[in-house]
Design an enzyme around this catalytic site. Structure first.
Site, PDB file in Angstrom:
ATOM      1  N   LYS A 182       0.850  -1.179   0.000  1.00  0.00           N
ATOM      2  CA  LYS A 182       0.000   0.000   0.000  1.00  0.00           C
ATOM      3  C   LYS A 182       0.890   1.235   0.000  1.00  0.00           C
ATOM      4  O   LYS A 182       1.887   1.288   0.724  1.00  0.00           O
ATOM      5  CB  LYS A 182      -0.902  -0.024   1.230  1.00  0.00           C
ATOM      6  CG  LYS A 182      -1.850   1.158   1.352  1.00  0.00           C
ATOM      7  CD  LYS A 182      -2.731   1.003   2.599  1.00  0.00           C
ATOM      8  CE  LYS A 182      -3.718   2.158   2.725  1.00  0.00           C
ATOM      9  NZ  LYS A 182      -4.627   1.982   3.881  1.00  0.00           N
ATOM     10  N   SER A 186      -9.475   2.020   2.899  1.00  0.00           N
ATOM     11  CA  SER A 186      -8.568   2.738   2.015  1.00  0.00           C
ATOM     12  C   SER A 186      -7.514   1.857   1.347  1.00  0.00           C
ATOM     13  O   SER A 186      -6.792   2.328   0.459  1.00  0.00           O
ATOM     14  CB  SER A 186      -7.865   3.844   2.812  1.00  0.00           C
ATOM     15  OG  SER A 186      -7.013   3.296   3.807  1.00  0.00           O
ATOM     16  N   SER A 216     -10.021  -0.187   7.002  1.00  0.00           N
ATOM     17  CA  SER A 216      -9.387  -0.013   5.689  1.00  0.00           C
ATOM     18  C   SER A 216      -8.717  -1.260   5.141  1.00  0.00           C
ATOM     19  O   SER A 216      -8.336  -1.299   3.975  1.00  0.00           O
ATOM     20  CB  SER A 216      -8.365   1.128   5.745  1.00  0.00           C
ATOM     21  OG  SER A 216      -9.017   2.370   5.854  1.00  0.00           O
TER      22      SER A 216
END
Length: 421
Positions: free
Chosen positions: A28, A103, A127
């Site tokens: 990420k 996210s 997330s």
């Protein structure tokens, strides 16, 4: 390619670093990567090139993984699927017109689409587990502080977690083992011995005590028909595997939601205040309008939220005194179209994931079926702090007893994978 060749040489000489040696992963774009841009999907950090790896990144590299690249995220973990940034938001591989949630969007999409075998995510209010749910993969938010957060720009010091995401719970266990390495040395976080997350994963769940937080998904925030079916059929599977099922009651989801929202927005605003006051319009509309509300939270409101957090932690511990695992869902529905994502949804819609950020308990999302449009739904399993081996064993047993891991999105041609024994 150099890392892949080095791994090949180690395997050829009979000296691999372990099960992850040569495995393709990606991070990420919230995790610092030395010499590689880490942007948090924001113009603010568009040219940011860290000098050092985040601790979790370094640990995975030392395990021999091969880094394929960086993965898209909601801006700073809160921005939503923004179309006013230099990079477009990722799309759900089950239907490209639908959101992959956030996210840790890019990680979930890349795993579901088969670009990588595993990746990293961060989770402040769901997330990891939200994208895992709507993209049909597995994602675990470990106990608060289990994974060292150094090298990950925070959104909320109190609520942030890091964790692995993969196609299966078993793969999450291998990744978690490497990410934890020697435990966390972050100030203010508990030091713990590194557990073995993989050796007992095939041990089954006969006799396990499972509590269902039924009012979460039936009363507090009623879920879609497909999600409800996935939960009920999932509980039947767990019973057949030998678990004992009872109901458990906690405070309403709205209590957890209010507590988390106050803490997250107050701390998020504190982190971003220097940039908000000088570079406000460089943020996406979603992020700047959301996080700026943190300026309106007063000191006494923030302290009250921290006190309420402690009360909810004590309540959770009492509720789990007679059970080993809790069950609810990760998302109320299947994925939704991009146009249905609202700027203020973080305020308006309570979350099934937030209770376990507020309390810091480990939680994993696993696929539990598909809705009428062929989009995945999930169940969420929760364990007591530092009981990740039991949590992963339960998730693994569930996945092995169902066929959901055999079904892949259209990028795989829509064909089922052969069952592995």
């Amino acid at each position: 390619m150099a890392d892949a060749r080095a791994s090949e040489r180690r395997w050829s000489s009979g000296q691999p670093k372990g099960r992850l040696d040569g495995i393709p992963i990606a991070h990420k774009d919230a995790f610092d990567t030395a010499g590689i841009r880490t942007t948090w999907n924001s113009r603010i950090l568009q040219e940011n090139v860290p000098a050092e790896d985040a601790v979790a990144v370094r640990n995975l590299a030392e395990a021999g993984t091969v880094l394929m690249g960086k993965l898209a995220t909601y801006e700073f973990g809160l921005g939503g699927p923004s179309f006013d940034l230099p990079w477009p938001p990722p799309r759900n591989p089950w239907n490209l017109n639908y959101s992959p949630a956030g996210s840790s969007s890019g990680t979930a999409v890349a795993i579901a689409a088969g670009f990588i075998l595993g990746g990293t995510g961060s989770d402040t209010s769901g997330s990891i587990r939200g994208p895992a749910s709507v993209c049909g993969i597995s994602g675990i938010k470990p106990t608060y502080g289990l994974i060292d957060g150094r090298g990950i720009l925070p959104l909320s010091f109190t609520l942030d977690h890091a964790g692995p995401m993969a196609w299966t719970a078993e793969d999450c266990a291998f990744l978690l083992q490497a990410m934890v390495a020697h435990g966390s040395n972050e100030p203010g976080r508990m030091e713990s011995a590194v557990a073995d997350f993989t050796s007992g994963i095939d041990g089954g769940i006969k006799g396990l005590r499972i509590g269902v937080v039924r009012h979460f998904h039936e009363v507090d925030a009623p879920v879609s028909v497909a999600t409800r079916t996935g939960i009920e059929e999932g509980l039947d599977v767990l019973r057949e595997l030998g678990a004992n099922i009872t109901d458990v009651s906690l405070s309403p989801l709205s209590d957890y939601h209010a507590c988390c929202t106050l803490i997250c927005f107050a701390e998020g605003y504190a982190v971003h205040k220097p940039w908000l006051t000088t570079r406000y319009y460089e943020y996406s509309e979603f992020f700047r309008d959301r996080v700026a509300l943190g300026a309106l939270i007063t000191g006494d409101q923030y302290v009250d939220a921290l006190r309420r957090q402690r009360e909810l932690c004590l309540e959770m511990a009492a509720a789990m005194s007679d059970v080993d695992i809790l069950v609810t869902t990760s998302q109320a529905t299947e994925a939704i179209p991009f146009e249905a994502v609202q700027k203020w949804s973080t305020w308006e819609n309570v979350s099934f994931n937030i209770p376990f950020n507020v309390t810091g308990y480990p939680a994993i999302s696993v696929c539990s079926g598909f809705g009428d449009l062929g989009l995945p739904v999930s169940i969420q399993l929760v364990a007591k702090p530092y009981c990740e081996p039991l949590l992963l064993r339960t998730a693994h047993a569930f996945e092995r007893a169902t066929s959901w891991r055999r079904k892949r999105p259209p990028s795989f041609g829509g064909k089922e994978l052969p069952r592995s024994e």
